[in-house]
Scaffold this motif. Structure first.
Motif, PDB file in Angstrom:
ATOM      1  N   SER A 139       0.813  -0.702  -0.649  1.00 16.51           N
ATOM      2  CA  SER A 139      -0.249   0.150   0.185  1.00 16.51           C
ATOM      3  C   SER A 139       0.684   0.848   0.329  1.00 16.51           C
ATOM      4  CB  SER A 139      -1.011  -0.629   1.128  1.00 16.51           C
ATOM      5  OG  SER A 139      -0.525   0.074   2.696  1.00 16.51           O
ATOM      6  N   ASN A 140       1.826   1.029   0.399  1.00 20.84           N
ATOM      7  CA  ASN A 140       2.419   2.455   0.700  1.00 20.84           C
ATOM      8  C   ASN A 140       3.874   2.272  -0.325  1.00 20.84           C
ATOM      9  OD1 ASN A 140       1.510   3.484   3.202  1.00 20.84           O
ATOM     10  ND2 ASN A 140       3.143   1.945   4.505  1.00 20.84           N
ATOM     11  N   GLY A 141       3.140   1.702  -1.356  1.00 16.95           N
ATOM     12  CA  GLY A 141       4.604   1.463  -2.429  1.00 16.95           C
ATOM     13  C   GLY A 141       5.929   0.173  -2.156  1.00 16.95           C
ATOM     14  N   VAL A 142       6.781   0.033  -3.125  1.00 19.53           N
ATOM     15  CA  VAL A 142       7.403  -0.925  -2.664  1.00 19.53           C
ATOM     16  C   VAL A 142       9.032  -0.664  -3.580  1.00 19.53           C
ATOM     17  CG1 VAL A 142       8.257  -3.366  -3.581  1.00 19.53           C
ATOM     18  CG2 VAL A 142       5.602  -3.019  -3.360  1.00 19.53           C
ATOM     19  N   VAL A 143       9.932  -0.885  -2.735  1.00 17.70           N
ATOM     20  CA  VAL A 143      11.276  -0.194  -3.158  1.00 17.70           C
ATOM     21  C   VAL A 143      11.793  -1.855  -3.518  1.00 17.70           C
ATOM     22  CG1 VAL A 143      13.469   0.322  -3.005  1.00 17.70           C
ATOM     23  CG2 VAL A 143      11.427   2.089  -2.346  1.00 17.70           C
TER      24      VAL A 143
END
Length: 954
Positions: free
Chosen positions: A209-213
């Motif tokens: 949900s908060n993005g993926v790195v």
């Protein structure tokens, strides 16, 4: 096949007959052989180089010069569980490669891409070496469950839990844990991919949900054996000092509190130092058609700009991949890294009591008092709770040592044409010990001496089975992915200590059994598991029309039995406009693609066991088993009911984007519009009867983030001896809380004398997340007393409305110059440091103030009131990196392929109106776990660094 710039042969370039699966790769000399028809068309593919499609037109020999990719549509992009050509990507994915990373002293991976990617905000919790870092992608989407993205290293998802202990809430108060990514050597990183929209991140489901790195480490250059040595040494100094009164100025305005007329102590100068950093990185790699390996060992020792403070890391890495049988039918690979980090801390804190901590005592110390007394000893003074800050360093000792090993093993087996089975097994193991000692002293801070030891142990393992299927049939291309994943996390911790001991010269950490009062031990143990099923389909027709669909089902032990599983779908469409006939006649357009996507991701970052009922033993509900003359037996009290319905926070996101490359790839970039909405927020709220404590539950309401992101790059100049490339990125953000069933949620606890219980952040419908909720300061009356409103008002937001970055790379013959700028606008910071340290009433207690406060019109009799007087704009523009390098000509030295010297400046200049040390910080001041935003309290100042280094490649 050669590099268009250097004319060097390229080894391992894939050369394919267009529209087929027939192809070959170039050899050690860059040569290739392929059976073709006179009318055939061939397509080249090589990492970091533009794809080329060339018609043979009867030729039997074809020499091709490949252009290095600069964020073009031809680069290879790492996405979840696979890699794709940029032109085939339908989601919002940004990639930054090693040659575009930020330069300088890098103690963690997040610093590498700070200011480089649109919509990605990287904030330091402080300027201390190894300090925590906040990464926020496309705004703040959660009140209670955090905004940190998922980090995946070489396919291994990491937990966002702390790996090392934070400062214990005793003495000077608690402080945040060190950055869990400190274990990773930035020199080992090949590329970073950031998955920003739901279409890209949904394959990671409950944690996306908060993005993926996605972090990919180095594997070695194709066809080359390479030995690389990189070494640098740098010096750091405080980037900004606050303008405090000097001794003579203090004596003039406050003669009653002057200690010695001939003394003028600059306490900032006394505490800060020129800090030395040394780094040595050695690596060896090789990459052939059937195997590759990369090995490295690295040592970093970074002194902090405050005396005694330091960070040290020793790390090693071994990556290997080996193929077996014809057509590489079986491939086995492994990526392993191990590191040992040592942090030597100083007595700073996020939430100290009235006794204060190091930074606040430094800013308040009377400048007419000396550092040392007449005997050469540290001058021990206590002026109503203000201490010699160097004396605090003398009686405080804090050391944290963390050992972490991360590794994964992957087996890949081609079952038949197009179908590949993969098995992944990964392990992440760490243990950390923090020893904090307050030696006996004359202050009010643990004056009898105190010792605390905290131990953390973490073990995380992953098993994944998945299959991929690739089918090319005429104009149709299909890629399928399906798999199963199981990940288990175990984390334990203990705390013990004692108060009161004699300073006999032996560090209590070496003999932790003394002390007059043994503290009751404490600890925790928690296990959670994640079981997942996932699938994705990528389809393209004539390389023009693209479709991506994915679904992940995640089951977590963190949630109630009625909602163990969450389902996270995504859909995306792409249209390569430049492949259409009506666009081919437009010579200015090389590539152009329109993207649109929608999807859902989840957030599972809640404490373990919160869905379970809890009980406690209490004497108040006890009884006498054998009569009132006997000891009481504690009764069992029901303190929390189970919540079997607790489920994931869900983020739904819409994204529409355009990628383009124009004028022979001289101009390139992308534009995206996003709308990201969080629902089913997880909060800890007061419960109804018969529950007698708070309860974890999902509530209605939304947090909406929307905005526009852009990146724009250009190869401005491309001559034989001179080239200039510039890249810009920017993002707007509009954040709003909607439809919360609660009137308000307060957080952002203020520290300082007389302000206990005050908060400054609010979550309320119609306003940005973490807006400031403060009394309005209208000025000072004729007597210098603050005039403030009776009621609090909701005012500015901590979230910037615009963030941006600019990078430049210039090359002239053997000289290279690069520099980066980063900035933001529209955000505010609550300067809690100013409230706690620089008010006119300090003069009545023999403490110092800044010159701005002295000239503000405030009276020494003015009481401290939390108001927007301490709220400041945090707009800034920073010259974050500047590097000048020179590469020697090594053509006549057979054994030497590269020799380069360089000088780097880091954080050299900041343009801002913010009165504190640094506008780009965020102190954790949560209340009840609810996230605070835009707080600056006693933050360790940032440093500016100059370093000199050398890189040698054999």
């Amino acid at each position: 096949m050669v590099d268009a710039d250097t004319r060097e042969p390229l080894v391992g370039v894939a050369v394919m007959l267009s529209g087929t699966t027939t192809g070959t790769i170039t050899d050690m000399n860059g040569e290739y052989f392929l059976d073709v028809y006179p009318t055939s068309t061939i397509t080249t593919s090589y990492i970091s180089y533009d794809e080329q499609v060339v018609k043979l037109e009867g030729r039997t020999k074809l020499d091709i010069a490949l252009e290095p990719t600069v964020n073009g549509l031809s680069e290879v992009v790492v996405v979840g569980y696979a890699s794709q050509n940029r032109k085939d990507v339908t989601g919002a994915v940004d990639v930054i490669n090693a040659d575009s990373f930020n330069e300088g002293v890098m103690s963690n991976a997040e610093q590498l891409f700070q200011g480089k990617i649109s919509g990605v905000r990287v904030l330091n919790s402080s300027g201390e070496p190894g300090a925590g870092v906040d990464v926020m992608i496309r705004g703040a989407g959660s009140i209670r469950s955090g905004n940190t993205p998922l980090f995946v290293i070489d396919g291994m998802p990491l937990t966002n839990e702390n790996v090392s202990p934070g400062g214990i809430d005793e003495g000077i108060g608690s402080s945040r844990s060190k950055n869990p990514l400190n274990f990773l050597n930035p020199s080992d990183i090949e590329s970073v991919s950031v998955l920003k929209d739901a279409s890209a991140a949904a394959i990671y489901g409950a944690r996306g949900s908060n993005g993926v790195v996605l972090i990919t480490t180095k594997k070695g250059d194709k066809g080359k054996s390479r030995f690389t040595l990189d070494s640098y040494r740098g010096v750091s100094n405080v980037a900004k000092k606050l303008d405090l009164l000097t001794g003579s100025e203090y004596a003039t305005v406050n003669p009653d509190q002057m200690y010695a007329q001939d003394v003028s102590t600059d306490w900032q100068e006394a505490l800060f130092r020129s800090a030395i950093t040394t780094s040595n990185n050695l690596s060896f790699s090789n990459n052939t058609e059937t195997n590759h390996y990369y090995m490295s060992i690295s040592h970093l020792h970074q002194e902090g700009i405050i005396e005694e403070n330091s960070f040290e890391r020793l790390s090693g890495r071994f990556n290997v991949k080996q193929s077996f049988f014809d057509d590489d039918r079986l491939t086995i690979s492994s990526n392993i890294t191990a590191s040992n980090t040592k942090d030597v801390g100083v007595p700073t804190s996020d939430n100290t009591s009235a006794t204060g901590e190091l930074i606040t005592h430094m800013l308040k110390a009377n400048p007419t008092r000396p550092v040392y007394d007449e005997n050469g000893d540290l001058f021990d003074f206590d002026t109503e709770g203000s201490y010699n800050p160097l004396y605090m360093l003398d009686f405080y000792d804090d050391q944290t040592q963390t050992l972490r090993v991360l590794g994964n093993f992957e087996l890949s087996l081609k079952l038949f044409k197009g179908l590949v089975y993969r098995l992944t097994y990964g392990v992440d193991k760490s243990n950390s010990e923090r020893n904090t000692t307050y030696y006996p002293n004359t202050s009010e801070i643990e004056s009898d001496g105190a010792y605390y030891q905290q131990n953390y142990d973490m073990y995380n393992y992953l098993i994944e089975h998945y299959m991929t299927y690739n089918l090319v049939k005429g104009a149709h291309k299909l890629r399928g992915l399906g798999g199963f994943s199981y990940q288990r996390f175990k984390r334990t911790g203990t705390t013990f200590g004692f108060i009161g001991f004699e300073d006999n010269g032996v560090n209590p950490a070496h003999n932790p059994s003394g002390g007059r009062t043994q503290l009751e031990g404490d600890g925790f143990a928690e296990i959670n598991e994640l079981q997942s099923y996932f699938g994705r389909i990528n389809y393209s027709f004539k390389d023009k029309y693209l479709l991506t669909a994915s679904l992940r089902a995640d089951g977590s032990t963190r949630f109630g039995k009625n909602n163990k599983y969450g389902y996270f779908p995504s859909f995306a469409l792409g249209w390569n406009l430049s492949q259409e006939k009506f666009m081919r006649s437009i010579e200015a357009i090389n590539n152009m693609k329109i993207r649109a996507s929608w999807g859902q991701t989840g957030n599972q970052e809640v404490p373990n066991k919160v869905t379970k009922e809890t009980y406690s033993e209490q004497a108040s509900t006890g009884y006498y088993m054998y009569g009132q003359d006997q000891a009481i037996v504690n009764g069992i009290t029901f303190t929390r009911t189970a919540n079997d319905d607790l489920k994931w926070e869900v983020v739904s996101q819409l994204n529409v984007g355009l990628d383009y490359s124009l004028f022979n790839n001289k101009l390139y970039g992308s534009v995206d519009y996003y709308n990201k909405t969080t629902t089913d927020a997880i909060l800890l709220i007061p419960s109804t009867q018969p529950n007698i404590s708070d309860v974890w539950t999902n509530i209605d309401g939304e947090i909406v983030n929307r905005g526009i992101e852009f990146s724009l790059g250009s190869r401005l100049v491309r001559k034989k001896d001179f080239s200039w490339t510039i890249d810009l990125n920017g993002a707007t953000l509009k954040n709003e809380v909607k439809n919360l069933p609660l009137s308000e949620i307060l957080t952002g606890r203020v520290s300082g004398s007389g302000v206990t219980g005050e908060t400054v952040n609010i979550y309320k419908n119609g306003y940005s997340a973490g807006s400031f909720y403060l009394r309005h300061h209208e000025g000072f009356d004729d007597n210098g007393i603050s005039i403030v409103s009776d009621e609090k008002q909701i005012t500015e937001s901590a979230l910037p409305t615009f963030t941006y970055g600019v990078s430049n790379v210039l090359n002239y013959k053997n000289v290279d110059l690069s520099f980066s700028l980063v900035g933001q606008s529209g955000a505010y910071l609550f300067n809690n440091t100013k409230l706690a340290t620089s008010v006119m009433s300090n003069l009545l207690a023999s403490k110092n103030v800044t010159k701005d406060v002295l000239n503000s019109g405030q009276s020494a009799n003015d009481a401290i009131v939390v108001s927007d007087y301490y709220l400041e704009k945090s707009d800034y523009l920073k010259l974050s990196n500047l590097q000048l390098g020179y590469s020697f000509n090594t053509e006549k030295i057979n054994w030497l392929s590269e020799a380069r010297v360089y000088a780097t400046g880091q954080n050299l200049w900041t343009w801002t109106d913010y009165s504190g040390f640094d506008p780009s910080v965020n102190t954790t001041k949560n209340v009840g776990g609810n996230s605070s935003l835009g707080m600056d309290y006693a933050s360790y100042p940032s440093a500016k660094t100059i370093l000199f280094g050398i890189t040698i490649k054999y």
